[in-house]
Design a protein around this motif. Structure first.
Motif, PDB file in Angstrom:
ATOM      1  N   ARG A  48       0.889  -0.941   0.108  1.00 20.96           N
ATOM      2  CA  ARG A  48      -0.112  -0.117   0.060  1.00 20.96           C
ATOM      3  C   ARG A  48       0.830   1.265  -0.144  1.00 20.96           C
ATOM      4  NH1 ARG A  48      -3.499   0.965   5.311  1.00 20.96           N
ATOM      5  NH2 ARG A  48      -1.301   1.197   6.032  1.00 20.96           N
ATOM      6  N   GLY A  49       0.472   2.268  -0.793  1.00 26.00           N
ATOM      7  CA  GLY A  49       1.365   3.408  -1.014  1.00 26.00           C
ATOM      8  C   GLY A  49       2.722   3.231  -1.916  1.00 26.00           C
ATOM      9  N   ALA A  50       3.642   4.046  -1.654  1.00 25.47           N
ATOM     10  CA  ALA A  50       4.831   4.228  -2.507  1.00 25.47           C
ATOM     11  C   ALA A  50       5.942   3.095  -1.819  1.00 25.47           C
ATOM     12  CB  ALA A  50       5.330   5.622  -2.486  1.00 25.47           C
ATOM     13  N   VAL A  51       6.041   2.302  -2.528  1.00 27.91           N
ATOM     14  CA  VAL A  51       6.969   1.228  -2.046  1.00 27.91           C
ATOM     15  C   VAL A  51       8.203   0.953  -3.147  1.00 27.91           C
ATOM     16  CG1 VAL A  51       7.735  -1.185  -1.499  1.00 27.91           C
ATOM     17  CG2 VAL A  51       5.450  -0.087  -0.800  1.00 27.91           C
ATOM     18  N   GLY A  82       3.308   6.556   5.069  1.00 25.63           N
ATOM     19  CA  GLY A  82       2.019   6.079   5.084  1.00 25.63           C
ATOM     20  C   GLY A  82       1.973   4.909   4.486  1.00 25.63           C
ATOM     21  N   ALA A  83       3.005   4.132   3.843  1.00 21.83           N
ATOM     22  CA  ALA A  83       3.136   2.958   2.955  1.00 21.83           C
ATOM     23  C   ALA A  83       3.104   1.871   4.041  1.00 21.83           C
ATOM     24  CB  ALA A  83       4.344   2.898   1.984  1.00 21.83           C
ATOM     25  N   MET A  84       3.040   0.518   3.168  1.00 21.02           N
ATOM     26  CA  MET A  84       3.394  -0.660   4.003  1.00 21.02           C
ATOM     27  C   MET A  84       3.394  -1.661   2.970  1.00 21.02           C
ATOM     28  SD  MET A  84       0.850  -2.423   7.232  1.00 21.02           S
ATOM     29  CE  MET A  84       1.279  -0.957   8.320  1.00 21.02           C
ATOM     30  N   VAL A  85       4.440  -2.549   3.428  1.00 22.83           N
ATOM     31  CA  VAL A  85       4.423  -3.670   2.266  1.00 22.83           C
ATOM     32  C   VAL A  85       4.618  -5.041   3.040  1.00 22.83           C
ATOM     33  CG1 VAL A  85       6.959  -3.370   2.309  1.00 22.83           C
ATOM     34  CG2 VAL A  85       5.849  -4.638   0.473  1.00 22.83           C
ATOM     35  N   GLY A  97       6.822  -1.120   8.004  1.00 24.48           N
ATOM     36  CA  GLY A  97       5.854  -0.084   8.267  1.00 24.48           C
ATOM     37  C   GLY A  97       6.459   1.092   7.434  1.00 24.48           C
ATOM     38  N   GLU A  98       5.894   2.118   7.531  1.00 26.81           N
ATOM     39  CA  GLU A  98       6.117   3.199   6.747  1.00 26.81           C
ATOM     40  C   GLU A  98       7.525   3.854   7.020  1.00 26.81           C
ATOM     41  OE1 GLU A  98       3.825   6.607   7.600  1.00 26.81           O
ATOM     42  OE2 GLU A  98       3.862   6.398   9.780  1.00 26.81           O
ATOM     43  N   THR A  99       8.222   4.720   6.097  1.00 25.95           N
ATOM     44  CA  THR A  99       9.740   5.102   6.065  1.00 25.95           C
ATOM     45  C   THR A  99      10.422   4.005   6.628  1.00 25.95           C
ATOM     46  OG1 THR A  99       9.270   6.013   8.197  1.00 25.95           O
ATOM     47  CG2 THR A  99       8.716   7.345   6.199  1.00 25.95           C
ATOM     48  N   VAL A 442      -5.063  -1.984  -1.126  1.00 25.00           N
ATOM     49  CA  VAL A 442      -5.045  -1.920   0.155  1.00 25.00           C
ATOM     50  C   VAL A 442      -4.778  -3.468   0.688  1.00 25.00           C
ATOM     51  CG1 VAL A 442      -6.692  -2.137   2.289  1.00 25.00           C
ATOM     52  CG2 VAL A 442      -7.047  -0.449   0.147  1.00 25.00           C
ATOM     53  N   ILE A 443      -3.745  -3.494   1.941  1.00 20.71           N
ATOM     54  CA  ILE A 443      -3.175  -4.749   2.285  1.00 20.71           C
ATOM     55  C   ILE A 443      -4.232  -5.494   2.882  1.00 20.71           C
ATOM     56  CG2 ILE A 443      -1.513  -5.775   3.694  1.00 20.71           C
ATOM     57  CD1 ILE A 443       0.108  -3.394   3.444  1.00 20.71           C
TER      58      ILE A 443
END
Length: 498
Positions: A48-51, A82-85, A97-99, A442-443
């Motif tokens: 989700r978000g930029a990865v 705000g991203a997650m993978v 988690g993010e960053t 969305v994860i």
């Protein structure tokens, strides 16, 4: 693109020198170099978000990560705000988690070494093989784990310029923490915290520290904590495959006398494998199929596809395949037929690739290998690897034999037709779709009912996490059941969202 550029400007995954993850007996137990690639890989399971993803330090190119991208030694990922993978390696899972900044230092059949340079990680180790060891390296300390369990790792600032500490938390299994020349035992429901700007770092082990990230991760996969077992368990070999667990909640299973367990995809009639995806070069295997479906990893890198009753089904193993044989990853289990191909088995076998595209093989066609047909890798392997990669799908893996060229040509012609239909459908979809920003995926494990589930299943622990101050219950995250159940002969498993 901004995230990728930022990663490049900051020098990739460079970080302070970590604690050495392989020391003493561990270093002596390291397997000797082999001509063959490892049998085990990871994958990007959801995001989700930029990865951003980089495949190998030598290639050095960052790009947007995609679901089902394979991961191996020297793969690296960065997540944006705000991203997650979610990553999968066999049955085990890692969440970033993010960053976060994470690099795989080593991934082979018995060892995983990853470096977390920034951000937080949730590590869920599931049913490791005997002798399998997991290491998570940070700038201040290294976690070492060898058994089923869940852990939270926060990299901290690493350089001591901010007050963020490095933290390791064990939710339901013990682990060892090494910092410099000191070793700490991390017990169940305990946290180890390290601070300082230079080695030796100051470390201490105390009560479990719970934050928002731990709470979110602890609410995942509620089906695992339920008292009732699933309808049936996956075939043992499938449960050990990267991406195999997805096939329990999508599609349907049945038994076949000729082919053993068969899995049918959830797509409606007319589905043809190896038509919805892209070819991507991943060292050391070469050209690799990356499928675009959410379940499209295990069925394209293990086992064989076979047409049954007018539709395609995936056969992960032969009926009498040895239960102790581990699954071995392959980049694409297909045969190539066409110009310059001759009889090409494997992926990227002696082709003039030209300009890469969605299908970079020009006038070549490919067709899935069927059960009993040999996969002959295009990359360097030894005889042991050749036998292992075919052991579950070929009756006599000691004597490689090529499939009949005439049969392959006929099947490949059908594949060309299927590919042309898929390309036409894609063009129609792209021109008819409204111009709108693509919705981030969305994860699937972020649940709207997570709080309700945790309240019912782990009441005291849930209250402890909510309060952030109560002492965790002795039960904590109860160990999951690992037994298997027989595969039903004709029963289909209804799709469910955990």
């Amino acid at each position: 693109m901004a995230l990728i550029l930022s990663a490049w400007l900051q020098g990739g995954t460079a970080s302070a020198q970590p604690a050495a993850p392989l020391q003493g007996a561990d270093a002596e137990a390291a397997p000797s170099p082999s001509l063959s690639p490892p049998a085990r890989v990871g994958r990007v399971a959801a995001l989700r978000g930029a990865v951003a993803l980089r495949q190998g330090e030598a290639q050095g190119e960052w790009r947007a990560a995609r679901r089902n991208d394979p991961l191996t030694t020297a793969s690296a990922l960065i997540t944006g705000a705000g991203a997650m993978v979610k990553l999968e390696i066999g049955p085990s899972r890692l969440w970033l988690g993010e960053t976060a900044r994470f690099a795989i230092i080593r991934l082979d059949d018995h060892r995983f070494v990853g470096r977390l340079s920034a951000g937080a990680m949730f590590l869920d180790i599931r049913d490791p093989d005997p002798g399998e060891t997991w290491y998570i390296v940070t700038a201040r300390a290294t976690l070492r784990a060898e058994r089923t369990g869940r852990f939270v790792i926060e990299a901290g600032d690493g350089a001591g310029k901010t007050p963020h500490a490095t933290r390791f938390s064990a939710l339901d299994a013990p682990a060892e923490i090494v910092s410099g020349l000191r070793s700490y035992r991390l017990g169940v429901e305990r946290s180890a915290v390290f601070v300082g700007a230079a080695s030796p770092y100051r470390g201490a082990v105390g009560d479990l520290q719970v934050d928002d990230f731990t709470l979110t991760m602890g609410a995942h996969d509620p089906a695992e904590y339920a008292s009732s077992p699933p309808v049936f368990a996956l075939p043992p070999q499938v449960a050990r495959m990267t991406g195999g667990e997805n096939l329990l909640s999508v599609g349907s299973w049945r038994n076949s006398t000729a082919f053993g367990p068969l899995w049918s995809p959830p797509e409606s009639g007319g589905y043809t494998p190896y038509t919805a995806g892209t070819w991507t070069y991943v060292a050391p295997w070469g050209w690799t199929w990356v499928d675009s479906t959410s379940w499209g990893f295990a069925p394209f890198h293990y086992g064989r596809w076979v047409p049954v009753d007018g539709s395609w089904a995936w056969a992960p193993t032969l009926p009498n395949a040895p239960l102790n044989a581990p699954p071995v990853y392959a980049p694409a289990l297909v045969a190539f037929v066409g110009q310059n191909a001759g009889l090409g088995l494997g992926s990227g076998f002696g082709f003039d690739l030209g300009t890469p595209s969605l299908y970079p093989f020009g006038s070549l066609a490919w067709t899935p290998l069927w059960p009993g047909e040999f996969y002959i890798p295009p990359y360097p392997v030894d005889r042991t690897y050749l036998r292992a990669v075919n052991r579950l799908a070929v009756a006599d893996p000691d004597h490689p034999t090529a499939p009949d060229p005439a049969a392959l040509a006929q099947r490949a012609a059908l594949s060309v037709t299927a590919l042309s239909h898929a390309a036409a459908a894609a063009r129609v979809t792209s021109t008819s779709a409204p111009a709108a920003a693509k919705t981030s995926e969305v994860i699937d494990e972020i649940h709207t009912n997570a709080e309700r589930i945790m309240t019912h299943i782990r009441p005291r622990f849930a209250r402890a996490m909510a309060a952030r101050s109560a002492t965790p219950s002795p039960g904590g995250f109860a160990a999951r059941a690992t037994g298997t159940m027989p595969l039903a002969a004709t029963r289909s498993h209804a799709s469910s969202h955990h």
